[in-house]
Design an enzyme around this catalytic site. Sequence first.
Site, PDB file in Angstrom:
ATOM      1  N   LYS A 149      74.347  27.885  14.565  1.00 56.99           N
ATOM      2  CA  LYS A 149      74.249  27.823  13.101  1.00 56.99           C
ATOM      3  C   LYS A 149      75.577  27.344  12.540  1.00 56.99           C
ATOM      4  O   LYS A 149      76.646  27.759  12.996  1.00 56.99           O
ATOM      5  CB  LYS A 149      73.911  29.217  12.565  1.00 56.99           C
ATOM      6  CG  LYS A 149      73.678  29.280  11.068  1.00 56.99           C
ATOM      7  CD  LYS A 149      73.307  30.696  10.650  1.00 56.99           C
ATOM      8  CE  LYS A 149      73.018  30.815   9.169  1.00 56.99           C
ATOM      9  NZ  LYS A 149      72.663  32.190   8.784  1.00 56.99           N
ATOM     10  N   SER A 164      68.409  32.379   6.164  1.00 63.41           N
ATOM     11  CA  SER A 164      69.166  31.144   6.083  1.00 63.41           C
ATOM     12  C   SER A 164      69.278  30.409   7.420  1.00 63.41           C
ATOM     13  O   SER A 164      69.570  29.216   7.433  1.00 63.41           O
ATOM     14  CB  SER A 164      70.566  31.438   5.555  1.00 63.41           C
ATOM     15  OG  SER A 164      71.232  32.348   6.412  1.00 63.41           O
ATOM     16  N   SER A 223      68.484  36.929   7.788  1.00 58.40           N
ATOM     17  CA  SER A 223      68.556  35.504   8.126  1.00 58.40           C
ATOM     18  C   SER A 223      68.336  35.120   9.582  1.00 58.40           C
ATOM     19  O   SER A 223      68.256  33.938   9.885  1.00 58.40           O
ATOM     20  CB  SER A 223      69.885  34.926   7.663  1.00 58.40           C
ATOM     21  OG  SER A 223      69.804  34.686   6.288  1.00 58.40           O
TER      22      SER A 223
HETATM   23  N1  GLN Z   1      67.919  35.891   2.123  1.00 62.41           N
HETATM   24  C1  GLN Z   1      69.054  36.758   2.080  1.00 62.41           C
HETATM   25  C2  GLN Z   1      70.040  36.261   1.053  1.00 62.41           C
HETATM   26  O1  GLN Z   1      69.794  35.273   0.467  1.00 62.41           O
HETATM   27  C3  GLN Z   1      69.674  36.890   3.427  1.00 62.41           C
HETATM   28  C4  GLN Z   1      70.704  35.887   3.786  1.00 62.41           C
HETATM   29  C5  GLN Z   1      71.325  36.121   5.120  1.00 62.41           C
HETATM   30  O2  GLN Z   1      70.941  37.017   5.876  1.00 62.41           O
HETATM   31  N2  GLN Z   1      72.323  35.309   5.422  1.00 62.41           N
HETATM   32  O3  GLN Z   1      71.047  36.854   0.819  1.00 62.41           O
END
Ligand code: GLN
Length: 457
Positions: A71, A146, A170
């Site tokens: 990532k 994400s 994420s």
């Molecule tokens: N969807 C969550 C957010 O927008 C989680 C993001 C993440 O785990 N990086 O904060």
Amino acid sequence: MADKLNQLTLKQAVEGLKEKKFSSAELHQSIIKRINEVEGKIFSFVEIVDKENPKQIEKEGILKGAFFAVKDVLSTKDIRSTASSKILANYVPVYEATVVKKLTDHGAEIIGKTNCDAFAFGASTENSGFGPTKNPWNTTKVPGGSSGGSAAAVAADECLFSLGTDTGGSIRQPASFCSVTGLKPTFGACSRFGLLAMASSFDCPGPIGKTVEDCEIVFDIIKGKDEKDATSVFYPKKKQVKKNLVIGLPKEFFGGGVENEVKNLVSQAAKILEKEGHRLVEISLPNTSLAISVYYILVPSEISSNMARYDGIRFGSNRESFENEVKRRIMLGTYTLESGYFDQYYLKAAKVRNLVKADYLNAFEKVDLILGPVSPTPPFGIGELINNPLKMYLSDVLTVGANLAGIPGLSIPCGFTHDNLPVGLQLLSPHFSEEILFDIGRQFQQITDWHKRKPKL
Ligand code: GLN
């Protein structure tokens, strides 16, 4: 066999290579061929390393030949690391994230950097400064986020496994949306050194793989104390997992707001485990409805202080090029930390975080692990939620609890909706008890074959 090598699991690939069934150059070639075939359709990668020449790996190690994707919020030495934000479009780190280094030290090879929501802020990969990744099962849908690129790349067999990060879901939610397996480790189990920080008391790097077994192989290598991350700890010795476990089903995870098809597939998965000798009990996590509010106060607060480093002097270029969601989070966090509002928002949320955590700890007095859906819905459409941030935030309702509590969570494929969209099962266990998740997850994948299905691309 040679043109299907990219479909191997990590375990199969590493063993096949050791037994000299094929060479690392053949394996590499097959992965690159696949990337060339499908990238135009799904866009998992923001950067591909050594696209042209087949690689004969000289380096030895237990992960020799393990081509993996990273990532883009994880720093990779001499490889561009943009966090999928335009502001870091030309940033090339001079050092490697510890979790990446541990893998390459064991012989694994980076195949490329995967697309994500810019700085990991999002649940759909649509917040990437370079365009959205598409779900390999249905390219009109999001792959989740994400870590959407990391999940899509594994689902599409463009790598053997990948690394993602999970701050509020994420790793688990994109794994669920793309029908692959993902582990959010216990907070502190894997070093955050070299991870472009989102919310430092939440961030967890972890593996996304084709099987539970593969995630365990990767986790066993990346876990452990790192002197460069003060919150990382020595991982305790693996405990023997009991044969028959008590599995808690939180009633709040099966309530209104969770789509029926999701509930049904996850309940069926629970019954499969019951048949294997485990006991199902209904439990309650009463503060579940507060988790989203607490998360969306604490996380933007931590974000707003972490983002101060992109001041255009030390890191980053023109701040105007911050993506909209990045600007939104900085503004939200600046507001909740403002002296006049600090007690009202940040401090209160920090207290309620403890209530949410206590819910999980109380539950683990009675049950060995918790089972529920990962996401209240199957993958949603590209463009469907992007202009409705509140609705997008609500899609994290079942994942943020584990991050507030710091406990580990595993997302495993458990079926498809009537229109062929993947649904994932979430398993949660006490701090530093990943072995329970692996044990039961492996068992589930021995009796089901959802994880073996391949998207038609
Ligand atoms: N969807 C969550 C957010 O927008 C989680 C993001 C993440 O785990 N990086 O904060």
